[in-house]
Scaffold this motif. Structure first.
Motif, mmCIF file in Angstrom:
data_model
loop_
_atom_site.group_PDB
_atom_site.id
_atom_site.type_symbol
_atom_site.label_atom_id
_atom_site.label_comp_id
_atom_site.label_asym_id
_atom_site.label_seq_id
_atom_site.Cartn_x
_atom_site.Cartn_y
_atom_site.Cartn_z
ATOM 1 N N ILE A 139 38.129 11.656 31.355
ATOM 2 C CA ILE A 139 36.832 11.938 31.166
ATOM 3 C C ILE A 139 36.533 12.429 30.144
ATOM 4 N N LEU A 199 34.152 19.071 44.658
ATOM 5 C CA LEU A 199 35.295 19.050 43.738
ATOM 6 C C LEU A 199 34.705 18.244 42.735
ATOM 7 N N GLY A 200 34.486 16.853 42.727
ATOM 8 C CA GLY A 200 33.566 15.987 41.432
ATOM 9 C C GLY A 200 32.205 16.948 40.429
ATOM 10 N N LEU A 223 35.338 19.354 38.752
ATOM 11 C CA LEU A 223 35.913 19.353 37.933
ATOM 12 C C LEU A 223 35.319 18.428 36.462
ATOM 13 N N LEU A 224 34.118 17.385 36.927
ATOM 14 C CA LEU A 224 33.186 16.631 35.722
ATOM 15 C C LEU A 224 32.236 17.929 35.076
ATOM 16 N N PHE A 225 31.094 18.179 35.675
ATOM 17 C CA PHE A 225 30.124 18.479 35.460
ATOM 18 C C PHE A 225 29.796 19.897 35.015
ATOM 19 N N CYS A 233 33.487 13.628 28.526
ATOM 20 C CA CYS A 233 31.504 13.245 28.869
ATOM 21 C C CYS A 233 31.457 14.120 27.940
#
Lengths: 68, 236
Positions: free
Chosen positions: A65, A40-41, A44-46, A67
């Motif tokens: 977020i 999940l992380g 969603l983030l990377f 980045c």
């Protein structure tokens, strides 16, 4: 097994919880839970795949977020 | 018993995620789209997916964001740290939610605040990711230290205990003072940037508070935490 709940509860500590997890959880159960959180992380983030990245554009800005 | 915690964490996470998805649907999508009108040059062409895809996927991302927090914080961390987290009932959940917010968002944002679309940051992505990760670790450390401070002052007045809990927050001033300058370049008016940032902050706070509230509402385990050692662990 309910009778001594209170005495046990007083003694409840973080250490007890770790012991309990060790006794009651199997390796695959832990692996699945950790994998779910990681997946999940990561998603969603990377993930930089343009398709997914652009799809989540508004989400990332809404959640703060930024980045990229 | 641990799976019981995981289940309740996930349920609270989905509930919080649905509320947060609603926030993205009503505020996040439109606000981001509005801020994009200040964007002038977007090197490399526009997005590769349609606006509708972004709208829908971002709402879904919001729901999953809640599920992630629910599972990680309330399914896993809460199981291990429940005996150590200050307070009881809803207060306990809110304390964990506060620690989660501080770790995931609060501490990193002190150095790297949310940026609206189209704003160019001077620091490279790699550098910012490293700082973000480091600040998350510091946020978690501060939360743990606050919890320890509360435990260590057990015989004191509540005001003293709360004061002791606040002390570790001073650590957060260190990276703020040490962080490299990150001048930004963008055409979004400063007041609008402020409004955007606080909207993001309140959005995250609502998410954490909802997860905490629903988790408290779901209640504690029906079976006491100690029960399950009486049964042999069966692999299935």
């Amino acid at each position: 097994m309910q009778e001594d709940t209170d005495t046990k509860h007083v003694a409840d500590s973080v250490h007890d919880r770790i012991e309990r997890a060790r006794a009651s959880l199997t390796g695959p159960q832990i692996a699945i839970a950790v994998a779910l959180v990681a997946a999940l992380g990561f998603t969603l983030l990377f993930v930089q795949d343009p398709m997914l990245h652009d799809s989540l554009h508004n989400f990332r800005h809404s959640a703060g977020i930024t980045c990229h | 018993m641990a799976t019981d915690y995981l289940e309740r964490g996930a349920m609270a996470g989905v509930a919080g995620g649905l509320v947060y998805g609603l926030f993205v649907a009503t505020v996040g999508n439109a606000f981001t789209a509005g801020l994009e009108t200040f964007e002038h040059s977007h090197g490399g062409g526009g997005p590769v997916v349609s606006e509708l895809t972004t709208t829908v996927a971002s709402i879904g991302g919001g729901v999953l964001w809640g599920l992630l927090f629910g599972v990680a914080a309330f399914g896993m961390v809460y199981f291990f740290l429940e005996p150590a987290i200050p307070g009881s009932g809803a207060t306990k959940r809110l304390a964990l939610a506060g620690a989660g917010f501080l770790t995931v968002s609060g501490a990193p944002w002190l150095v790297l605040p949310p940026q609206p679309p189209g704003v160019e940051q001077a620091l490279g992505t790699e550098t910012r990711l490293a700082w973000y990760a480091g600040l998350m670790a510091l946020g978690a450390l501060v939360a743990v230290l606050a919890g320890l401070a509360y435990q260590r002052t057990a015989r004191h007045h509540t005001a003293v205990r709360l004061g002791a809990m606040a002390l570790p927050l001073a650590l957060l001033a260190v990276p703020v003072a040490l962080a490299p300058a990150n001048p930004v370049h963008g055409d979004v008016p400063a007041a609008l940037v402020a409004a955007y940032r606080w909207t993001v902050v309140f959005g995250q706070l609502v998410l954490w508070a909802t997860i905490a509230g629903v988790h408290a509402w779901l209640g504690d385990s029906d079976t006491p935490a100690t029960d399950d050692l009486d049964y042999p662990a069966t692999a299935d």
